[in-house]
Structure formats: C-alpha cells, structure tokens
Motif scaffolding. Structure first.
Motif, PDB file in Angstrom:
ATOM      1  N   SER A 193      51.415  43.386  31.365  1.00  0.00           N
ATOM      2  CA  SER A 193      52.239  43.532  30.171  1.00  0.00           C
ATOM      3  C   SER A 193      53.548  44.264  30.420  1.00  0.00           C
ATOM      4  O   SER A 193      54.202  44.681  29.466  1.00  0.00           O
ATOM      5  N   GLY A 308      51.185  36.749  24.675  1.00  0.00           N
ATOM      6  CA  GLY A 308      50.437  37.864  25.250  1.00  0.00           C
ATOM      7  C   GLY A 308      49.250  38.346  24.453  1.00  0.00           C
ATOM      8  O   GLY A 308      48.667  39.381  24.799  1.00  0.00           O
ATOM      9  N   ILE A 311      46.049  39.160  26.437  1.00  0.00           N
ATOM     10  CA  ILE A 311      45.912  40.316  27.337  1.00  0.00           C
ATOM     11  C   ILE A 311      44.821  41.243  26.825  1.00  0.00           C
ATOM     12  O   ILE A 311      44.049  41.806  27.605  1.00  0.00           O
TER      13      ILE A 311
END
Length: 389
Positions: A193, A308, A311
């Motif tokens: 990230s 994302g 994640i």
C-alpha cells in the motif's frame, strides 16, 4: 458523470458480490481445496437441526451436528442459570439470518471512559439503587432477571457505542487459519500500500489452554482466538450463564443458582462444547452465482482490486493443514477444516479507519479506535452495516 455512475454501480455490485465469492476461480494445489459453502442450517421450530448439513467436521462419539445446533438454539431460563444480567436467552437470538449461526441486526451496548492519559478504562456500574456494583466491564446488559439488577450506563461513561452481532457461519475455517498466516499478512500490507496500510496483529489468551496465547480473530476487537473461548465468553456475558472457563457470575443480585451453571450432559459435553462444535461444523457463507455472472459484478470485482480494497478484504486465505495443533494445544485441525481455501474478504487484523469505538478488549491501548476488518462474506444478508449498524 456517466462514467462515474457506471463505476459506482459496478462497485456496489462488487460489495453485494462478496456475499458470494465462495467459489472464485483460483489455481489450487493438489493439497488445497475449496471450503464447502451454503446456508445449510435452517432454523426449525420442531426437530431442530434435522435438516441441517455440516461441512464434514467429525463429531464426538454419540453426538451429531443437529444435536449441536439444537443446543445453539435452546432458550435458557432462570431455572438453569439465565442472568441475572443478560442480553438474550439463546445463541440463535443474536445469530440467525438467514439461518442459524448467521448474523443479525441485534446490538449490544458498550461503554467506558478515558483516564487522565487518554487510556480506555472499563467502568464499574452501580445496580440495586447503588447497593451493588458490576466492576470492570464495558458491556451494559439490556436485560435482567429482576428490576434490582438492571444496569444503566452512568453519565461518567463518555465512550458509548453499539455493536451488531457477527456471523459465525464458516468460523471453523477462520479458527483454523495459522496465526503465522495472519502475522505475514500484517507484515506485507505496508509494502502493498505504499506504507499507507498496516493492520495490527494481536495475541490474546486462549481460555481453554491456561497461560497460552494465540492470534486473535473473533469479535469486533479480535478479542478471542478460539471458538470455545468465544462461546464461553458469550454464554457468561450475553446470557449470564457461568461455565468452566468463566465460572463466576457478574453479580449475585437476584442469583438463584450455583456456579458454574453449564454442566456436562450424558456425552460428557457442556453447552459451550456444543456451541463450539456447531460453529466449527458450519459451512462458509455461499456465493451468489447469478450475481457473479453479471457484467456489473465482474466490473466491480476488478475495481475492488484496482483501488486496493483487497489489501485488507483479502479474497482468499488458506487454512492450516490437517493435523496442525492450535489453540495452545487444545485443538487439532481435522481434515474437514485443514488446507481449505476460503474467501472471507477479511485479513482478520485490526485497523483504524476512522470508525473506531474507543473500547479496548484484550488488546493494547492503541487498539481503542481500531476494529477488525469486517469479513464481507455473507454481507448481502445485512441491511445495516459497520460495527454499530
């Protein structure tokens, strides 16, 4: 604007889709296989559990999955230990949507206050017109077996939050995830990230293995690592029934039974054993295959990963191999739970995403405003979201 709306529609489809991805296409090794999925524990008024189908978990001699479910659904009364403080009369009261063991919109109240250094403090709550106190507990029970025992949150408790009940379907697979797997996920998140995301891995006591700790994964605060610990805690705090792992009641006001109240049956199993066995034997929440086949869902799935979300809401996790000893030596992963690929859409780590509730449970002080990443499997059965609904 039209393109933004199209993307938003696709994202909504993706979030509905995570009711879902119990059968996402994956490259599987010969030793790993998909966990069985399905809402297969219907709640029946007669012959409880008679139509239910387990994930293949091996039952103790003389026991059955249906019998375990009947204990999960059984309503307790004052004559067998209910209360004096409680929230519900049975496990199914808070875990039933769309079937026994699922989620619900039932909430509980937790409160507390910060000390002079800003650290969370569990309150002591007066009952019985101030003659008695329930010490060191953030949970305020909604119900009592007598008026004298009824709790009320004092004005001194400036931290207040509701918590919705969690899904327990498929939790046997979650329990069977190796703690090292969760620790590795936490370590990998910063590099995935750009340093913006880093979930916290905490270890908590395993009640059935004295002195042992393990990576937490159950509850909004990861306050438990094993399903037997979870069952024992809930039996005391949600139903007021003491058991071998939590043998002392929260108050003696209006108490009419002797501790511990949960005793063994003719199979040598107590209620908390049956609760844990039931949860370990449930299938994971299933996929909505019709929705998954739509173009919106396919586009949403791509967006979910592109921005994302995956994640923290991991699309796949593999459980520890069969024969792995976990829970401080108290449980061995069976073949029905071992080396199974699940799609919970969670990392089972704690994060501060701005929606924390200020409560600390079994974790360090810095977890006050962190919450476990909500597993998104089965989320299509909810109409209220986030920890407080």
């Amino acid at each position: 604007m039209r393109q933004q709306f199209k993307n938003y529609t696709a994202m909504l489809a993706a979030l509905a889709l995570v009711c879902l991805l119990g059968t996402v296409t994956a490259v599987l090794s010969q030793s790993n296989s998909p966990a069985p999925t399905g809402f297969s524990t219907p709640t029946l008024n007669q012959n409880s559990g008679s139509q239910s189908v387990s994930n293949g978990f091996p039952e103790p001699s003389g026991d059955t999955f249906g019998n375990d479910q009947s204990h999960f659904e059984e309503e307790d009364g004052v004559d067998n230990g209910l209360g004096p403080l409680y929230n519900a009369q049975s496990c199914v009261s808070c875990h039933q949507n769309p079937v026994t063991g699922g989620i619900s919109q039932v909430t509980e109240l937790r409160v507390g206050h910060p000390d002079s250094n800003g650290n969370f403090v569990n309150p002591s709550i007066s009952i019985n017109d101030g003659l008695n106190t329930v010490p060191n507990r953030s949970l305020v029970n909604d119900r009592a077996t007598c008026a004298q025992a009824q709790e009320r949150s004092p004005g001194s408790e400036t931290i207040r939050t509701f918590r919705t009940s969690l899904n327990t379907l498929g939790d046997g697979f979650v329990e069977s995830i190796d703690s090292n797997t969760l620790f590795a996920i936490a370590n990998n998140q910063p590099s995935q990230s750009g340093g913006r995301i880093g979930g916290e891995f905490i270890q908590v006591p395993v009640l059935e293995a004295s002195g042992q700790i393990r990576g937490g994964r159950f509850g909004w605060k990861n306050q438990h690592a094993s399903l037997l610990s979870f069952a024992s805690d809930a039996y005391l705090n949600e139903q007021g029934i003491t058991n071998r792992l939590n043998p002392t009641d929260t108050t003696t006001v209006c108490k009419t039974t002797s501790d511990p109240e949960d005793s063994n049956d003719n199979l040598g199993l107590s209620d908390i054993d049956h609760f844990a066995l039931f949860m370990r034997a449930t299938k994971a929440p299933p996929v909505d295959s019709v929705l998954l086949a739509t173009s919106d869902a396919q586009a949403g799935q791509q967006l979910f990963s592109a921005v994302g979300c995956n994640i923290c809401h991991l699309t796949s996790i593999t459980t520890a191999p069969a024969g792995t000893v976990i829970n401080g030596g108290a449980f061995t992963v069976p073949a029905a739970l071992g080396s199974k690929i699940i799609h919970p859409y969670s990392d089972f780590l704690l994060h501060n995403v701005g929606t924390g509730d200020g409560i600390v449970q079994n974790g360090p002080a810095d977890t006050a405003n962190k919450m476990r990443t909500a597993p998104l499997w089965g989320s299509c059965t909810r109409d209220l979201l986030m920890h407080e609904g």
